[in-house]
Design an enzyme around this catalytic site. Structure first.
Site, PDB file in Angstrom:
ATOM      1  N   ASP A  76      -6.527 -68.836  -1.182  1.00 45.19           N
ATOM      2  CA  ASP A  76      -6.469 -70.284  -0.954  1.00 45.19           C
ATOM      3  C   ASP A  76      -7.437 -70.672   0.156  1.00 45.19           C
ATOM      4  OD1 ASP A  76      -4.772 -68.973   0.993  1.00 45.19           O
ATOM      5  OD2 ASP A  76      -3.886 -70.915   1.481  1.00 45.19           O
ATOM      6  N   GLU A 141      -1.856 -68.818   2.528  1.00 39.45           N
ATOM      7  CA  GLU A 141      -2.077 -68.463   3.929  1.00 39.45           C
ATOM      8  C   GLU A 141      -2.354 -69.698   4.774  1.00 39.45           C
ATOM      9  OE1 GLU A 141      -3.949 -67.100   7.642  1.00 39.45           O
ATOM     10  OE2 GLU A 141      -4.723 -68.501   6.191  1.00 39.45           O
TER      11      GLU A 141
HETATM   12  N1  BES Z   1      -8.674 -66.525   9.116  1.00 38.80           N
HETATM   13  C1  BES Z   1      -7.831 -67.422   9.812  1.00 38.80           C
HETATM   14  C2  BES Z   1      -7.211 -66.847  11.057  1.00 38.80           C
HETATM   15  C3  BES Z   1      -8.199 -66.486  12.115  1.00 38.80           C
HETATM   16  C4  BES Z   1      -9.211 -67.338  12.470  1.00 38.80           C
HETATM   17  C5  BES Z   1      -8.062 -65.309  12.759  1.00 38.80           C
HETATM   18  C6  BES Z   1     -10.087 -66.982  13.460  1.00 38.80           C
HETATM   19  C7  BES Z   1      -8.929 -64.964  13.747  1.00 38.80           C
HETATM   20  C8  BES Z   1      -9.956 -65.795  14.088  1.00 38.80           C
HETATM   21  C9  BES Z   1      -6.715 -67.903   8.927  1.00 38.80           C
HETATM   22  O1  BES Z   1      -7.114 -68.149   7.626  1.00 38.80           O
HETATM   23  C10 BES Z   1      -6.185 -69.189   9.501  1.00 38.80           C
HETATM   24  O2  BES Z   1      -6.909 -70.131   9.624  1.00 38.80           O
HETATM   25  N2  BES Z   1      -4.915 -69.205   9.867  1.00 38.80           N
HETATM   26  C11 BES Z   1      -4.248 -70.371  10.342  1.00 38.80           C
HETATM   27  C12 BES Z   1      -2.794 -70.021  10.288  1.00 38.80           C
HETATM   28  C13 BES Z   1      -1.844 -71.174  10.307  1.00 38.80           C
HETATM   29  C14 BES Z   1      -2.079 -72.169   9.212  1.00 38.80           C
HETATM   30  C15 BES Z   1      -0.430 -70.626  10.241  1.00 38.80           C
HETATM   31  C16 BES Z   1      -4.640 -70.714  11.764  1.00 38.80           C
HETATM   32  O3  BES Z   1      -4.948 -69.829  12.573  1.00 38.80           O
HETATM   33  O4  BES Z   1      -4.661 -71.914  12.077  1.00 38.80           O
HETATM   34 ZN    ZN Z   2      -8.151 -70.177   7.682  1.00 41.09          ZN
END
Ligand code: BES
Ligand code: ZN
Length: 443
Positions: A76, A141
């Site tokens: 997604d 996710e």
């Molecule tokens: N890939 C990211 C998480 C991430 C970003 C890890 C940068 C390390 C560095 C992931 O897809 C994401 O954006 N997660 C969300 C999670 C939330 C919606 C629970 C986030 O971090 O905002």
């Molecule tokens: Zn993300």
């Protein structure tokens, strides 16, 4: 490689925006495409429907006596707005200067497909894999994985493994192999300040009635002191201090304050005093207002006292803060300082625990060897500011640690217009995954 790149361009054309119910069919189509791809590689694959978007599980023939590696990714993507800021349409991938521009190119389709293509390359070369492999791909996710934790609980034995690998984090700079051993957690909450039963004439009633916008602003302003420290009582109680070896190692890395200044375009950096840019973003908790509104938003002025005002908050958490505990403290704080001239409504949103693992563990060292075989130098050891809440759930439910082998560059523009992924990172990711299979098998 060119077949893998064609696959990536096809994968990127599915507008798999998980937050939008209008796109639910696109998520199914995207997952079906991925499933067909995995079956074509000789894996068994099952698409499991959930209350929202399907979970895909694929495996090679598991054999006793070999380690089992589970690779997780998400198909997604985030919404694309503001659309007018994109140079080309987000779901029509464009290649320019060696980078692929499309929503999801970095986060997470490019990195997910690097896993798949690395496995495909190993299968093409040897006809089999040196270990037991399980792919677990989800479509939720970006909305907090609401159905994945129940899925893990229901499929615990089907998903049993020795170690997990994910490429959904960053590299500190182009060509610098990066091993991430920690992630921040998250806790979301929305406040609505309710005032009068309808919008009021601010001349007739102003002075006798509290303005919800004013009260909400005070609540927002109550979060930080002048040094950038968060003022919620008990907020820092469980924060694990940054270790000396971390501060020393991070100070030597590329990036940091100058790069953050350049990437963000702000006039000056801001943050908790006494901490470096890396420490602030990777190892210190935050309180952010992600959205705010109330009252008249149109052209010119309109003299009203609005009936309500809202703000959406998220708190990034670090080990050993617990989202449930933080949400209690946050709620108690806001309740305690809200005057009784308004009514405060608190809505708790999604949350996820922070994560930290031992980079010197057996599989941590194996992953670092795979990284330095791919990019011939010592990997940077970092934590990340973003959150992948399912990583701590993997530990809690499956009892397994996660290796974070990210390929995202600092200027990848994840979640923003013109998201992009260098083709060289995709190629490196394919090599990295071949090396990873070997290193985990022999660890
Ligand atoms: N890939 C990211 C998480 C991430 C970003 C890890 C940068 C390390 C560095 C992931 O897809 C994401 O954006 N997660 C969300 C999670 C939330 C919606 C629970 C986030 O971090 O905002
Ligand atoms: Zn993300």
């Amino acid at each position: 490689m060119s077949a893998a790149l064609d696959d990536l361009l096809t994968f990127l054309r599915f507008p798999s925006i998980s937050t939008s119910s209008a796109h639910a069919g696109d998520l199914v189509n995207c997952a079906e495409w991925l499933k067909a791809k995995l079956i074509g590689m000789g894996l068994s694959a099952v698409l499991h429907p959930t209350a929202r978007h399907p979970v895909l599980v694929a495996k090679n023939q598991h054999q006793p006596g070999r380690p089992t590696l589970l690779i997780y990714g998400h198909y997604d993507v985030q919404p694309v707005d503001p659309l007018d800021q994109w140079i080309s349409p987000p779901f029509e991938p464009r290649i320019e200067n060696g980078r692929i521009y499309a929503r999801g190119s970095t986060d997470n389709k490019g990195q997910l497909l690097a896993h798949v293509s690395g496995v495909a390359a190993t299968l093409a070369k040897y006809g089999h894999l040196p270990l037991n492999l399980t792919f677990l791909f989800e479509g939720e996710e970006e909305i907090g994985s609401p159905n994945l934790e129940p899925f893990l609980k229901a499929h615990r034995s089907d998903l049993a493994c020795d170690i997990i690998a994910i490429s959904d984090t960053g590299m500190v700079a182009t060509g610098v192999p990066t091993f991430t051993y920690g992630l921040r957690g998250i806790a979301c909450v929305e406040l609505t300040v309710h005032g009068p039963s309808i919008d009021l004439h601010s001349g007739i009633f102003g002075g006798s009635v509290a303005n919800p916008n004013t009260i909400l602003s005070k609540l927002v302003a109550s979060l930080h002191d002048a040094d950038g420290r968060i003022l919620i009582p008990g907020f820092y109680d469980a924060v694990r201090p940054v270790q000396a070896w971390e501060s020393d190692a991070w100070a030597k890395l590329p990036g940091g304050a100058d790069e953050t200044l350049a990437l963000t375009g702000v006039p000056k950096l801001w943050g908790e005093s006494g901490y470096s840019d890396h420490e602030r973003r990777w190892a210190r908790p935050t309180a952010e207002v992600n959205g705010i509104g109330g009252g008249y938003q149109g052209e010119g002025s309109k003299t009203v006292i609005p009936r309500s005002a809202f703000a959406k908050f998220s708190f990034r958490l670090v080990p050993d803060q617990d989202p449930a505990d933080i949400l209690e403290k946050v709620s108690a704080h806001f309740k305690a300082i809200t005057p009784d001239s308004v009514r405060l409504e608190i809505k708790i949103g999604h949350s996820g625990k922070p994560y930290a693992m031992d980079p010197d563990s057996r599989f941590g060292l194996a992953a670092r060897r795979a990284l330095s075989r791919t990019f011939p130098r010592e990997p940077a050891l970092i934590r990340e500011g973003g959150s992948i809440p399912i990583v701590q759930s993997f530990r809690d439910i499956l009892g397994v640690e996660t290796l974070l082998l990210g390929l995202a560059l600092p200027d990848c523009q994840a979640h923003a217009p013109n998201e992009n992924f260098p083709i060289e990172n995709f190629e490196a990711g394919i090599l990295l995954n071949q090396a990873l299979l070997e290193e985990i098998a022999s660890a």
